[in-house]
Motif scaffolding. Structure first.
Motif, PDB file in Angstrom:
ATOM      1  N   SER A 173       1.025  -1.202  -0.011  1.00  0.00           N
ATOM      2  CA  SER A 173      -0.024  -0.030  -0.106  1.00  0.00           C
ATOM      3  C   SER A 173       0.902   1.382   0.031  1.00  0.00           C
ATOM      4  CB  SER A 173      -0.847   0.066   1.210  1.00  0.00           C
ATOM      5  OG  SER A 173      -0.275  -0.093   2.446  1.00  0.00           O
ATOM      6  N   GLU A 291      -9.858 -12.712  -9.505  1.00  0.00           N
ATOM      7  CA  GLU A 291     -10.551 -12.078  -9.600  1.00  0.00           C
ATOM      8  C   GLU A 291     -12.039 -12.618  -9.408  1.00  0.00           C
ATOM      9  OE1 GLU A 291      -8.893  -9.049 -12.929  1.00  0.00           O
ATOM     10  OE2 GLU A 291     -10.206 -10.374 -13.520  1.00  0.00           O
ATOM     11  N   PRO A 319      -5.352 -15.411  -1.108  1.00  0.00           N
ATOM     12  CA  PRO A 319      -4.409 -14.330  -1.151  1.00  0.00           C
ATOM     13  C   PRO A 319      -2.846 -14.942  -0.891  1.00  0.00           C
ATOM     14  CG  PRO A 319      -5.052 -14.541   1.328  1.00  0.00           C
ATOM     15  CD  PRO A 319      -5.908 -15.459   0.441  1.00  0.00           C
ATOM     16  N   GLU A 367     -15.115  -8.476   6.878  1.00  0.00           N
ATOM     17  CA  GLU A 367     -13.899  -8.793   6.430  1.00  0.00           C
ATOM     18  C   GLU A 367     -13.513 -10.290   6.592  1.00  0.00           C
ATOM     19  OE1 GLU A 367      -9.156  -7.616   6.778  1.00  0.00           O
ATOM     20  OE2 GLU A 367     -10.461  -6.669   8.522  1.00  0.00           O
ATOM     21  N   THR A 404      -7.607 -10.300   5.240  1.00  0.00           N
ATOM     22  CA  THR A 404      -7.314 -10.395   4.000  1.00  0.00           C
ATOM     23  C   THR A 404      -7.638  -8.969   3.410  1.00  0.00           C
ATOM     24  OG1 THR A 404      -9.804 -10.877   3.474  1.00  0.00           O
ATOM     25  CG2 THR A 404      -8.294 -12.847   3.735  1.00  0.00           C
ATOM     26  N   GLY A 405      -8.541  -8.175   4.271  1.00  0.00           N
ATOM     27  CA  GLY A 405      -8.863  -6.970   3.512  1.00  0.00           C
ATOM     28  C   GLY A 405     -10.090  -7.027   2.386  1.00  0.00           C
ATOM     29  N   ASP A 406     -10.743  -8.371   2.477  1.00  0.00           N
ATOM     30  CA  ASP A 406     -11.690  -8.578   1.458  1.00  0.00           C
ATOM     31  C   ASP A 406     -13.063  -8.543   2.231  1.00  0.00           C
ATOM     32  OD1 ASP A 406      -9.936  -8.796  -0.803  1.00  0.00           O
ATOM     33  OD2 ASP A 406      -9.765 -10.951  -0.500  1.00  0.00           O
ATOM     34  N   TYR A 418     -18.031 -13.592  -1.932  1.00  0.00           N
ATOM     35  CA  TYR A 418     -17.115 -12.449  -2.120  1.00  0.00           C
ATOM     36  C   TYR A 418     -17.492 -11.243  -2.510  1.00  0.00           C
ATOM     37  CZ  TYR A 418     -12.975  -9.899  -3.764  1.00  0.00           C
ATOM     38  OH  TYR A 418     -11.800  -9.049  -4.105  1.00  0.00           O
ATOM     39  N   GLY A 420     -15.524  -8.154  -2.982  1.00  0.00           N
ATOM     40  CA  GLY A 420     -14.638  -7.063  -3.411  1.00  0.00           C
ATOM     41  C   GLY A 420     -13.593  -6.748  -2.052  1.00  0.00           C
ATOM     42  N   ARG A 421     -12.950  -5.715  -2.346  1.00  0.00           N
ATOM     43  CA  ARG A 421     -12.067  -5.159  -1.360  1.00  0.00           C
ATOM     44  C   ARG A 421     -12.619  -4.182  -0.461  1.00  0.00           C
ATOM     45  NH1 ARG A 421      -7.732  -7.381   0.240  1.00  0.00           N
ATOM     46  NH2 ARG A 421      -6.745  -5.451   0.704  1.00  0.00           N
ATOM     47  N   ASP A 423     -11.148  -1.674   0.815  1.00  0.00           N
ATOM     48  CA  ASP A 423     -10.767  -0.277   0.298  1.00  0.00           C
ATOM     49  C   ASP A 423     -11.402   0.103  -1.125  1.00  0.00           C
ATOM     50  OD1 ASP A 423      -9.648  -2.050  -1.587  1.00  0.00           O
ATOM     51  OD2 ASP A 423      -7.442  -1.531  -0.910  1.00  0.00           O
ATOM     52  N   HIS A 424     -12.394  -0.758  -1.583  1.00  0.00           N
ATOM     53  CA  HIS A 424     -13.268  -0.504  -2.776  1.00  0.00           C
ATOM     54  C   HIS A 424     -14.713   0.164  -2.086  1.00  0.00           C
ATOM     55  CE1 HIS A 424     -10.645  -2.422  -5.819  1.00  0.00           C
ATOM     56  NE2 HIS A 424     -10.205  -1.574  -5.338  1.00  0.00           N
TER      57      HIS A 424
END
Length: 522
Positions: A173, A291, A319, A367, A404-406, A418, A420-421, A423-424
């Motif tokens: 990051s 993806e 990951p 998360e 994971t941040g997912d 799932y 997405g992230r 951070d999205h």
């Protein structure tokens, strides 16, 4: 009644006997059983297991003479080639862990990785020797090493199951890549699960098309070598060419391969042009990961390759920090009406979802966290980051848990969905929304092959949603908005829709957000 998915160990297989072993020992067992069978195919040349092992041993002895061994790294910089395979297997037989480097990376990135990882030796294909020798003082070419008078017998194996097997660098990051340390027992567990779930044997051919700096390459590079199967190496850059890939599948009778969904879609579009799908008759297993796999991808696959050859499609998720993949889902051959899950845990793996309270939940989106045999030791030279990402206290204070941040949620059938992230995520008018949820609705519109939501901030207090979509032709934005209004609240409707011919991809086959076209937002 919902299952208790975080307690699942997939099929609860007992693989303790396998995880106590090391990769070179398993490879040598395979060589003993299948000495004269083809091991590696590259550019119409074939190496048998016996001949491959001799070359691997020469390299291993060379490295051991230069003090390579357990808990040390040996770098390798090579394109897909015999030298790449020999290099990776030779490094592991020396007892060291391999550090893959990409010839296509900027010199500055390679220098940063070498500075951080400090490999004791760097081995390269001869064609890259001159350029890399300028930035590292202990470089040898694989081709020149193999010309030396070195022993061809198996060197003594010196590893323990918890020794490092490889370090793969991922984007950080802060802009600086970070190295993920993976141990032998974690890789063996991952490969043994794959063999138990989707067995291969001496008649199988795996296409190895993922760059060795990307973690999917690990099973492509190692699985066949533990089962007596064969690996086929497409020529460099063939991984971006669906026509070349289809030609190799037919020519070498490829039975197992992997796609990132973006490239999978391009491949599925290409095969529409084939007069016959008989050329793909050898395909048994198709894996996707990296993806979110879309409904449209599965429908195209079912209508083409599966319909013609009963090929199976398996969606994987994981990951780099958890040894490639930690969940799996086999896509159905019937009508698909819901988003494709990432599935259930593989062997010796536990999955958790942290809700708003920071505790494990089976009812909320949260998360996604991972525990179990596959977890990396941590990040190389990053003690604080390792502690932050891997040591989250949950049910058992002694259990290491990776965040994971997912975003994900447990489904009623025990599969994970799932989203997405994290951070999205974006807040609009104070309301948190998930871009993955919007993408899922847009993907349901007839004719939309794939899409991606992006955020634009023309000013400090203005957030705009932009939808990029792939379709045969441009679809009126009014039609897309009307469709989405049936499923989403007004604040989640994209402000702009942009038709593009193809999603831009990175060298690893993932969507390249930075390469999306610039828009004039009015």
């Amino acid at each position: 009644m919902i299952t208790t998915p975080h307690e699942m160990l997939s099929t609860a297989m007992d693989v303790a006997g396998e995880t106590s072993r090391i990769l070179p020992a398993l490879f040598e067992e395979t060589v003993g059983k299948f000495a004269d069978r083809p091991a590696v195919i590259f550019n119409d040349e074939v190496l048998s297991y016996k001949n491959l092992n001799k070359k691997v041993n020469k390299l291993a002895h060379f490295l051991k003479q230069r003090n390579a061994g357990p808990e040390q790294l040996v770098g390798i910089l090579a394109e897909r080639s015999f030298e790449m395979i020999i290099g990776i297997y030779g490094i592991m037989k020396s007892g060291a862990g391999y550090l893959p480097l990409s010839p296509g990376d900027p010199v500055s990135r390679v220098q940063n990785i070498l500075k951080d990882a400090s490999p004791v030796i760097l081995i390269v294909q001869q064609k890259f020797y001159t350029s890399i020798a300028a930035i590292h003082n202990n470089v040898f070419s694989v081709e020149e090493i193999l010309k030396l008078d070195l022993p061809e017998y198996n060197p003594p194996l010196v590893n323990k199951p918890n020794d490092l097997a490889y370090v793969i660098y991922t984007s950080g990051s802060t802009g600086m890549p970070k190295g993920v340390i993976i141990e032998h027992h974690s890789v063996v567990n991952r490969l043994q699960w794959m063999q138990d779930a989707y067995p291969i044997g001496p008649e199988d051919v795996i296409m190895q098309k993922t760059p060795c700096t990307f973690d999917v390459s690990v099973w492509e590079l190692l699985w066949w070598g533990l089962q007596g199967a064969c690996v086929q190496l497409p020529l460099p850059d063939y991984e971006k060419n669906p026509m070349a890939l289809a030609g190799d599948i037919e020519k070498y009778k490829v039975s197992v391969m992997h796609f990132v969904p973006s490239m999978f879609n391009i491949f599925l579009e290409y095969i529409k042009l084939l007069s016959s799908l008989d050329t793909l008759a050898s395909l048994r297993l198709m894996f996707t990961s990296g993806e979110a796999l879309q409904i449209a991808h599965c429908k195209k696959f079912n209508q083409s390759i599966r319909a013609a050859h009963q090929t199976r499609l398996i969606n994987l998720y994981g990951p780099t920090e958890a040894t490639v993949d930690v969940t799996h889902y086999e896509c159905p051959d019937g009508e698909i009406t819901t988003e494709i899950p990432i599935g259930k845990p593989i062997s010796n793996t536990r999955m958790y979802v942290l809700g708003n309270t920071g505790k494990d939940t089976i009812t909320e989106t949260g998360e996604l966290c991972i525990a179990g045999t596959g977890l990396a030791r941590g990040y190389l030279n990053r003690v604080e980051l390792t502690h932050t990402k891997f040591d989250y206290p949950l049910n058992d204070p002694a259990e290491r848990v990776y965040r994971t941040g997912d975003l994900a949620k447990w489904l009623e059938d025990g599969n994970l969905q799932y989203f997405g992230r994290i951070d999205h995520q974006v807040k609009i008018r104070g309301i948190r929304i998930e871009l993955g949820e919007i993408e899922a609705v847009l993907n349901e519109y007839p004719g939309v092959e794939s899409c991606l939501l992006d955020i634009k901030r023309p000013s400090e207090n203005v957030i705009l949603l932009v939808a990029f979509y792939v379709a045969e032709s441009m679809i009126p934005a009014t039609d897309l908005k009307e469709h989405m209004k049936k499923h989403l609240p007004e604040y989640m409707i994209p402000n702009f829709f942009k038709h593009i011919e193809v999603m831009p991809l990175t060298v690893h086959g993932k969507i390249n957000r930075a390469a999306l076209p610039e828009l004039t937002l009015k």
